[in-house]
Design an enzyme around this catalytic site. Structure first.
Site, PDB file in Angstrom:
ATOM      1  N   MET A  31      -8.967   8.278   0.104  1.00 50.14           N
ATOM      2  CA  MET A  31      -9.553   8.772   1.176  1.00 50.14           C
ATOM      3  C   MET A  31     -10.305  10.200   0.972  1.00 50.14           C
ATOM      4  O   MET A  31      -9.328  11.011   0.556  1.00 50.14           O
ATOM      5  CB  MET A  31      -8.865   8.707   2.505  1.00 50.14           C
ATOM      6  CG  MET A  31      -8.044   7.317   2.618  1.00 50.14           C
ATOM      7  SD  MET A  31      -7.238   7.200   4.322  1.00 50.14           S
ATOM      8  CE  MET A  31      -6.253   5.797   4.080  1.00 50.14           C
ATOM      9  N   MET A  69     -11.133  -5.426   6.183  1.00 56.10           N
ATOM     10  CA  MET A  69     -10.395  -4.682   6.633  1.00 56.10           C
ATOM     11  C   MET A  69     -10.169  -5.263   8.254  1.00 56.10           C
ATOM     12  O   MET A  69     -10.923  -5.741   8.798  1.00 56.10           O
ATOM     13  CB  MET A  69     -11.175  -3.209   6.937  1.00 56.10           C
ATOM     14  CG  MET A  69     -11.174  -2.378   5.618  1.00 56.10           C
ATOM     15  SD  MET A  69      -9.763  -2.249   4.752  1.00 56.10           S
ATOM     16  CE  MET A  69      -8.878  -1.221   5.914  1.00 56.10           C
ATOM     17  N   MET A  77     -12.006   4.539  -0.306  1.00 57.77           N
ATOM     18  CA  MET A  77     -12.774   4.899   1.119  1.00 57.77           C
ATOM     19  C   MET A  77     -13.450   6.374   1.223  1.00 57.77           C
ATOM     20  O   MET A  77     -12.771   7.271   1.665  1.00 57.77           O
ATOM     21  CB  MET A  77     -11.679   4.967   2.327  1.00 57.77           C
ATOM     22  CG  MET A  77     -11.153   3.548   2.240  1.00 57.77           C
ATOM     23  SD  MET A  77      -9.419   3.598   3.213  1.00 57.77           S
ATOM     24  CE  MET A  77      -8.543   3.535   1.682  1.00 57.77           C
ATOM     25  N   SER A 113       1.049  -1.181   0.065  1.00 60.96           N
ATOM     26  CA  SER A 113      -0.038  -0.059  -0.012  1.00 60.96           C
ATOM     27  C   SER A 113       0.875   1.247  -0.010  1.00 60.96           C
ATOM     28  O   SER A 113       1.664   1.248   0.911  1.00 60.96           O
ATOM     29  CB  SER A 113      -1.038  -0.008   1.389  1.00 60.96           C
ATOM     30  OG  SER A 113      -1.464   1.197   1.598  1.00 60.96           O
ATOM     31  N   ASP A 140      -6.272  -6.436   5.055  1.00 63.07           N
ATOM     32  CA  ASP A 140      -5.681  -4.785   4.825  1.00 63.07           C
ATOM     33  C   ASP A 140      -5.662  -4.241   6.350  1.00 63.07           C
ATOM     34  O   ASP A 140      -7.006  -3.995   6.838  1.00 63.07           O
ATOM     35  CB  ASP A 140      -6.559  -4.247   4.107  1.00 63.07           C
ATOM     36  CG  ASP A 140      -5.818  -2.785   3.732  1.00 63.07           C
ATOM     37  OD1 ASP A 140      -4.944  -2.249   4.189  1.00 63.07           O
ATOM     38  OD2 ASP A 140      -6.432  -1.755   2.983  1.00 63.07           O
ATOM     39  N   HIS A 174      -8.662   1.254  -3.443  1.00 62.36           N
ATOM     40  CA  HIS A 174      -9.329   0.930  -2.609  1.00 62.36           C
ATOM     41  C   HIS A 174     -10.016   2.241  -2.080  1.00 62.36           C
ATOM     42  O   HIS A 174      -9.289   3.216  -1.713  1.00 62.36           O
ATOM     43  CB  HIS A 174      -8.428   0.512  -1.427  1.00 62.36           C
ATOM     44  CG  HIS A 174      -9.247   0.435   0.066  1.00 62.36           C
ATOM     45  ND1 HIS A 174      -8.620   0.079   1.102  1.00 62.36           N
ATOM     46  CD2 HIS A 174     -10.556   0.465   0.189  1.00 62.36           C
ATOM     47  CE1 HIS A 174      -9.398   0.099   2.042  1.00 62.36           C
ATOM     48  NE2 HIS A 174     -10.784  -0.032   1.806  1.00 62.36           N
ATOM     49  N   HIS A 199      -1.270  -1.357  -4.287  1.00 65.63           N
ATOM     50  CA  HIS A 199      -2.464  -0.754  -3.421  1.00 65.63           C
ATOM     51  C   HIS A 199      -2.584   0.476  -3.227  1.00 65.63           C
ATOM     52  O   HIS A 199      -1.654   0.982  -2.725  1.00 65.63           O
ATOM     53  CB  HIS A 199      -2.746  -1.592  -2.410  1.00 65.63           C
ATOM     54  CG  HIS A 199      -3.944  -1.580  -1.661  1.00 65.63           C
ATOM     55  ND1 HIS A 199      -5.082  -2.309  -1.656  1.00 65.63           N
ATOM     56  CD2 HIS A 199      -4.184  -0.759  -0.541  1.00 65.63           C
ATOM     57  CE1 HIS A 199      -6.047  -1.880  -0.704  1.00 65.63           C
ATOM     58  NE2 HIS A 199      -5.468  -0.994   0.070  1.00 65.63           N
ATOM     59  N   ASP A 256      -4.716   4.039  -1.523  1.00 62.33           N
ATOM     60  CA  ASP A 256      -5.708   4.103  -0.682  1.00 62.33           C
ATOM     61  C   ASP A 256      -6.492   5.510  -1.004  1.00 62.33           C
ATOM     62  O   ASP A 256      -5.626   6.357  -0.850  1.00 62.33           O
ATOM     63  CB  ASP A 256      -5.130   4.084   0.760  1.00 62.33           C
ATOM     64  CG  ASP A 256      -4.875   2.623   1.038  1.00 62.33           C
ATOM     65  OD1 ASP A 256      -5.991   1.745   0.912  1.00 62.33           O
ATOM     66  OD2 ASP A 256      -3.779   2.173   1.456  1.00 62.33           O
TER      67      ASP A 256
HETATM   68  C1  DX5 Z   1      -5.967   1.716   5.781  1.00 59.47           C
HETATM   69  C2  DX5 Z   1      -5.842   1.617   4.444  1.00 59.47           C
HETATM   70  C3  DX5 Z   1      -4.343   0.541   4.320  1.00 59.47           C
HETATM   71  C4  DX5 Z   1      -3.264   1.062   4.916  1.00 59.47           C
HETATM   72  C5  DX5 Z   1      -2.716  -0.220   5.739  1.00 59.47           C
HETATM   73  O1  DX5 Z   1      -6.919   2.620   6.107  1.00 59.47           O
HETATM   74  O2  DX5 Z   1      -6.666   0.840   3.817  1.00 59.47           O
HETATM   75  O3  DX5 Z   1      -4.361   0.110   2.914  1.00 59.47           O
HETATM   76  O4  DX5 Z   1      -2.158   1.406   4.016  1.00 59.47           O
HETATM   77  O5  DX5 Z   1      -1.647   0.306   6.384  1.00 59.47           O
HETATM   78  P1  DX5 Z   1      -0.842  -0.764   7.284  1.00 59.47           P
HETATM   79  O6  DX5 Z   1      -0.159  -2.105   6.469  1.00 59.47           O
HETATM   80  O7  DX5 Z   1       0.380   0.257   7.798  1.00 59.47           O
HETATM   81  O8  DX5 Z   1      -1.684  -1.008   8.424  1.00 59.47           O
HETATM   82 ZN    ZN Z   2      -6.361  -0.317   1.744  1.00 58.69          ZN
END
Ligand code: DX5
Ligand code: ZN
Length: 235
Positions: free
Chosen positions: A43, A143, A74, A14, A181, A72, A39, A41
Protein backbone atom coordinates in the site's frame (compact mmCIF):
# COMPACT_ATOMS: atom_id res chain seq x y z
CA UNK A 1 -19.98 -35.08 -13.15
CA UNK A 2 -18.05 -32.20 -11.66
CA UNK A 3 -18.10 -31.82 -7.94
CA UNK A 4 -16.51 -29.09 -5.87
CA UNK A 5 -14.69 -31.85 -4.06
CA UNK A 6 -12.47 -32.11 -7.14
CA UNK A 7 -11.67 -28.46 -7.00
CA UNK A 8 -8.91 -27.43 -4.69
CA UNK A 9 -9.63 -24.53 -2.33
CA UNK A 10 -6.39 -22.71 -1.52
CA UNK A 11 -5.64 -20.60 1.54
CA UNK A 12 -3.48 -17.48 1.19
CA UNK A 13 -2.63 -15.95 4.57
CA UNK A 14 -2.18 -12.18 4.32
CA UNK A 15 0.80 -11.00 6.35
CA UNK A 16 -0.92 -7.65 6.92
CA UNK A 17 -2.22 -8.93 10.26
CA UNK A 18 1.00 -10.75 11.22
CA UNK A 19 3.38 -9.62 13.96
CA UNK A 20 6.05 -7.87 11.88
CA UNK A 21 8.54 -8.23 14.71
CA UNK A 22 8.45 -11.99 14.12
CA UNK A 23 7.38 -12.03 10.49
CA UNK A 24 9.63 -14.89 9.40
CA UNK A 25 8.46 -17.14 12.23
CA UNK A 26 4.80 -16.37 11.59
CA UNK A 27 5.13 -17.13 7.88
CA UNK A 28 6.92 -20.41 8.71
CA UNK A 29 4.14 -21.28 11.11
CA UNK A 30 1.48 -20.55 8.47
CA UNK A 31 3.36 -22.78 6.03
CA UNK A 32 3.58 -25.68 8.46
CA UNK A 33 -0.11 -25.22 9.27
CA UNK A 34 -0.93 -25.87 5.60
CA UNK A 35 -1.00 -22.48 3.88
CA UNK A 36 -0.84 -22.70 0.07
CA UNK A 37 0.67 -19.30 -0.69
CA UNK A 38 1.70 -16.11 1.08
CA UNK A 39 -0.20 -12.90 0.29
CA UNK A 40 1.73 -9.62 0.62
CA UNK A 41 -0.30 -6.39 0.68
CA UNK A 42 1.57 -3.41 -0.73
CA UNK A 43 0.00 0.00 0.00
CA UNK A 44 1.23 3.46 -0.95
CA UNK A 45 -0.84 5.91 1.11
CA UNK A 46 -2.31 7.27 -2.12
CA UNK A 47 -4.42 4.64 -3.85
CA UNK A 48 -5.34 3.40 -0.38
CA UNK A 49 -5.16 5.29 2.93
CA UNK A 50 -2.38 3.21 4.42
CA UNK A 51 1.30 2.47 3.81
CA UNK A 52 2.82 -1.00 4.19
CA UNK A 53 5.85 -2.66 2.64
CA UNK A 54 8.04 -2.69 -0.44
CA UNK A 55 10.18 -5.25 -2.32
CA UNK A 56 12.59 -5.44 0.61
CA UNK A 57 10.10 -7.45 2.66
CA UNK A 58 9.40 -9.84 -0.22
CA UNK A 59 13.15 -10.36 -0.58
CA UNK A 60 13.46 -11.03 3.15
CA UNK A 61 10.63 -13.58 3.07
CA UNK A 62 11.78 -15.41 -0.06
CA UNK A 63 14.30 -17.69 1.72
CA UNK A 64 11.97 -18.19 4.69
CA UNK A 65 9.27 -20.22 2.92
CA UNK A 66 8.90 -22.60 0.00
CA UNK A 67 5.41 -21.27 -0.71
CA UNK A 68 4.80 -18.98 -3.69
CA UNK A 69 4.59 -15.31 -2.69
CA UNK A 70 1.83 -13.29 -4.32
CA UNK A 71 2.05 -9.51 -4.25
CA UNK A 72 -1.16 -7.46 -4.15
CA UNK A 73 -0.23 -3.98 -5.39
CA UNK A 74 -2.54 -1.33 -3.96
CA UNK A 75 -0.43 1.50 -5.38
CA UNK A 76 -0.69 4.11 -8.08
CA UNK A 77 1.48 3.58 -11.17
CA UNK A 78 2.16 -0.07 -10.31
CA UNK A 79 4.17 -0.45 -13.53
CA UNK A 80 7.02 1.44 -11.84
CA UNK A 81 7.53 -1.28 -9.23
CA UNK A 82 6.54 -4.58 -10.87
CA UNK A 83 10.13 -5.42 -11.89
CA UNK A 84 11.45 -4.82 -8.38
CA UNK A 85 8.84 -7.06 -6.77
CA UNK A 86 9.42 -9.90 -9.24
CA UNK A 87 13.15 -9.63 -8.80
CA UNK A 88 12.62 -9.77 -5.04
CA UNK A 89 10.80 -13.08 -5.43
CA UNK A 90 7.11 -12.52 -6.24
CA UNK A 91 5.66 -15.49 -8.15
CA UNK A 92 2.44 -13.64 -8.94
CA UNK A 93 1.65 -9.94 -9.08
CA UNK A 94 -1.90 -8.63 -8.99
CA UNK A 95 -2.73 -5.05 -10.01
CA UNK A 96 -5.95 -3.08 -9.57
CA UNK A 97 -7.86 -2.16 -12.73
CA UNK A 98 -8.53 1.18 -11.00
CA UNK A 99 -4.80 2.02 -11.17
CA UNK A 100 -4.06 0.80 -14.72
CA UNK A 101 -5.09 2.95 -17.70
CA UNK A 102 -3.06 0.55 -19.89
CA UNK A 103 -4.11 -2.66 -18.23
CA UNK A 104 -3.15 -4.96 -21.11
CA UNK A 105 0.35 -3.51 -21.20
CA UNK A 106 0.79 -3.75 -17.43
CA UNK A 107 -0.26 -7.41 -17.39
CA UNK A 108 2.16 -8.14 -20.26
CA UNK A 109 4.89 -6.43 -18.24
CA UNK A 110 4.23 -8.76 -15.29
CA UNK A 111 4.53 -11.83 -17.55
CA UNK A 112 7.65 -10.51 -19.25
CA UNK A 113 9.24 -9.95 -15.84
CA UNK A 114 8.66 -13.64 -15.11
CA UNK A 115 5.66 -13.65 -12.76
CA UNK A 116 2.05 -14.74 -13.19
CA UNK A 117 -0.20 -11.78 -14.06
CA UNK A 118 -3.39 -11.20 -12.10
CA UNK A 119 -5.95 -8.45 -11.83
CA UNK A 120 -7.95 -7.05 -8.91
CA UNK A 121 -11.30 -5.24 -8.61
CA UNK A 122 -12.52 -3.03 -5.79
CA UNK A 123 -16.01 -3.84 -4.46
CA UNK A 124 -17.68 -1.03 -6.46
CA UNK A 125 -15.83 -1.66 -9.74
CA UNK A 126 -17.91 -3.61 -12.26
CA UNK A 127 -16.75 -7.02 -13.45
CA UNK A 128 -17.05 -5.94 -17.07
CA UNK A 129 -13.97 -3.71 -16.61
CA UNK A 130 -11.70 -6.75 -16.68
CA UNK A 131 -13.60 -8.70 -19.32
CA UNK A 132 -11.15 -7.74 -22.10
CA UNK A 133 -8.13 -9.15 -20.24
CA UNK A 134 -9.61 -12.37 -18.88
CA UNK A 135 -7.58 -14.54 -21.24
CA UNK A 136 -4.40 -12.78 -20.18
CA UNK A 137 -4.57 -13.42 -16.45
CA UNK A 138 -4.00 -16.46 -14.29
CA UNK A 139 -6.02 -15.10 -11.41
CA UNK A 140 -8.75 -12.55 -10.68
CA UNK A 141 -8.90 -11.05 -7.21
CA UNK A 142 -12.33 -9.81 -6.16
CA UNK A 143 -12.03 -7.45 -3.18
CA UNK A 144 -14.79 -7.94 -0.63
CA UNK A 145 -13.70 -4.89 1.41
CA UNK A 146 -12.49 -1.48 0.29
CA UNK A 147 -8.75 -2.08 0.42
CA UNK A 148 -6.46 -0.43 2.93
CA UNK A 149 -6.81 -2.28 6.20
CA UNK A 150 -7.04 -5.76 7.65
CA UNK A 151 -9.88 -6.92 9.88
CA UNK A 152 -12.72 -5.14 8.06
CA UNK A 153 -16.24 -6.46 7.64
CA UNK A 154 -17.08 -8.14 4.35
CA UNK A 155 -19.19 -6.27 1.77
CA UNK A 156 -21.38 -9.15 0.56
CA UNK A 157 -22.56 -7.47 -2.69
CA UNK A 158 -19.06 -8.00 -4.07
CA UNK A 159 -19.73 -11.75 -4.04
CA UNK A 160 -22.21 -11.30 -6.91
CA UNK A 161 -19.17 -10.65 -9.10
CA UNK A 162 -17.61 -13.92 -7.96
CA UNK A 163 -20.78 -15.71 -9.10
CA UNK A 164 -20.84 -13.98 -12.48
CA UNK A 165 -17.13 -14.58 -13.03
CA UNK A 166 -17.51 -18.26 -12.15
CA UNK A 167 -20.18 -18.45 -14.87
CA UNK A 168 -17.99 -16.65 -17.44
CA UNK A 169 -15.10 -19.00 -16.69
CA UNK A 170 -17.34 -21.99 -17.30
CA UNK A 171 -19.00 -20.64 -20.44
CA UNK A 172 -15.72 -19.57 -22.04
CA UNK A 173 -13.59 -22.46 -20.84
CA UNK A 174 -11.14 -20.06 -19.18
CA UNK A 175 -8.35 -21.15 -16.92
CA UNK A 176 -8.15 -18.35 -14.39
CA UNK A 177 -8.69 -18.85 -10.67
CA UNK A 178 -10.93 -16.65 -8.53
CA UNK A 179 -9.48 -15.20 -5.35
CA UNK A 180 -11.44 -13.34 -2.67
CA UNK A 181 -9.86 -10.88 -0.23
CA UNK A 182 -11.39 -9.02 2.71
CA UNK A 183 -13.42 -10.13 5.70
CA UNK A 184 -13.08 -13.84 4.95
CA UNK A 185 -13.33 -15.87 8.17
CA UNK A 186 -15.12 -18.86 9.68
CA UNK A 187 -18.43 -16.97 9.64
CA UNK A 188 -18.27 -15.80 6.00
CA UNK A 189 -16.57 -18.88 4.53
CA UNK A 190 -19.81 -20.55 3.44
CA UNK A 191 -21.01 -17.63 1.31
CA UNK A 192 -17.56 -17.10 -0.23
CA UNK A 193 -17.24 -20.75 -1.25
CA UNK A 194 -20.84 -20.90 -2.43
CA UNK A 195 -20.20 -17.90 -4.71
CA UNK A 196 -17.35 -19.84 -6.36
CA UNK A 197 -14.01 -18.73 -4.92
CA UNK A 198 -10.90 -20.88 -5.45
CA UNK A 199 -8.45 -18.96 -3.25
CA UNK A 200 -9.21 -17.39 0.11
CA UNK A 201 -7.03 -14.53 1.33
CA UNK A 202 -7.24 -14.23 5.09
CA UNK A 203 -5.37 -11.89 7.39
CA UNK A 204 -7.09 -11.34 10.72
CA UNK A 205 -8.74 -14.79 10.68
CA UNK A 206 -5.29 -16.42 10.70
CA UNK A 207 -2.70 -14.06 12.19
CA UNK A 208 -4.95 -12.35 14.76
CA UNK A 209 -6.83 -15.49 15.85
CA UNK A 210 -7.07 -15.97 19.63
CA UNK A 211 -5.89 -19.57 19.55
CA UNK A 212 -2.93 -18.90 17.23
CA UNK A 213 -2.12 -19.63 13.60
CA UNK A 214 -2.08 -23.43 13.80
CA UNK A 215 -5.48 -23.69 15.45
CA UNK A 216 -7.04 -21.09 13.14
CA UNK A 217 -5.80 -22.86 10.00
CA UNK A 218 -7.04 -26.20 11.34
CA UNK A 219 -10.52 -24.82 11.99
CA UNK A 220 -10.67 -23.16 8.57
CA UNK A 221 -9.61 -26.34 6.76
CA UNK A 222 -12.14 -28.38 8.72
CA UNK A 223 -14.92 -25.95 7.82
CA UNK A 224 -13.94 -26.01 4.14
CA UNK A 225 -14.11 -29.83 4.22
CA UNK A 226 -17.47 -29.73 5.98
CA UNK A 227 -18.93 -27.32 3.42
CA UNK A 228 -17.69 -29.14 0.32
CA UNK A 229 -20.61 -31.51 -0.23
CA UNK A 230 -23.11 -28.61 -0.16
CA UNK A 231 -21.31 -26.72 -2.90
CA UNK A 232 -22.02 -26.65 -6.60
CA UNK A 233 -19.44 -27.98 -9.04
CA UNK A 234 -16.49 -25.96 -10.33
CA UNK A 235 -16.52 -23.81 -13.44
C1 DX5 B 1 -6.99 -5.35 2.45
C2 DX5 B 1 -5.95 -6.35 2.03
C3 DX5 B 1 -6.21 -7.70 2.55
C4 DX5 B 1 -6.26 -7.81 4.03
C5 DX5 B 1 -7.36 -8.77 4.34
O1 DX5 B 1 -6.74 -4.13 1.83
O2 DX5 B 1 -5.86 -6.44 0.64
O3 DX5 B 1 -5.35 -8.68 1.99
O4 DX5 B 1 -5.09 -8.25 4.63
O5 DX5 B 1 -7.50 -8.81 5.70
P1 DX5 B 1 -8.68 -9.55 6.44
O6 DX5 B 1 -8.62 -10.99 6.05
O7 DX5 B 1 -8.32 -9.30 7.86
O8 DX5 B 1 -9.96 -8.86 6.01
ZN1 ZN C 1 -4.73 -8.22 -0.22
Amino acid sequence: MDTRAEREILIAPSILSADFGRLGEEVREAESAGADLIHVDVMDGRFVPNITVGPLVVRALRPVTRLPIEVHLMIEEPERYIGAFVEAGAALVTVHVETCPHLHRTLEQIRECGAAPAVTLNPATPLISLEPVLEQVEQVLIMTVDPGFGGQKMIPMALDKVRSLRRWIKERGLNCRIEVDGGVNLDTLAQVLDAGADILVMGAAIFAADGGIQEAMGALRAEIQRLRPALAGPG
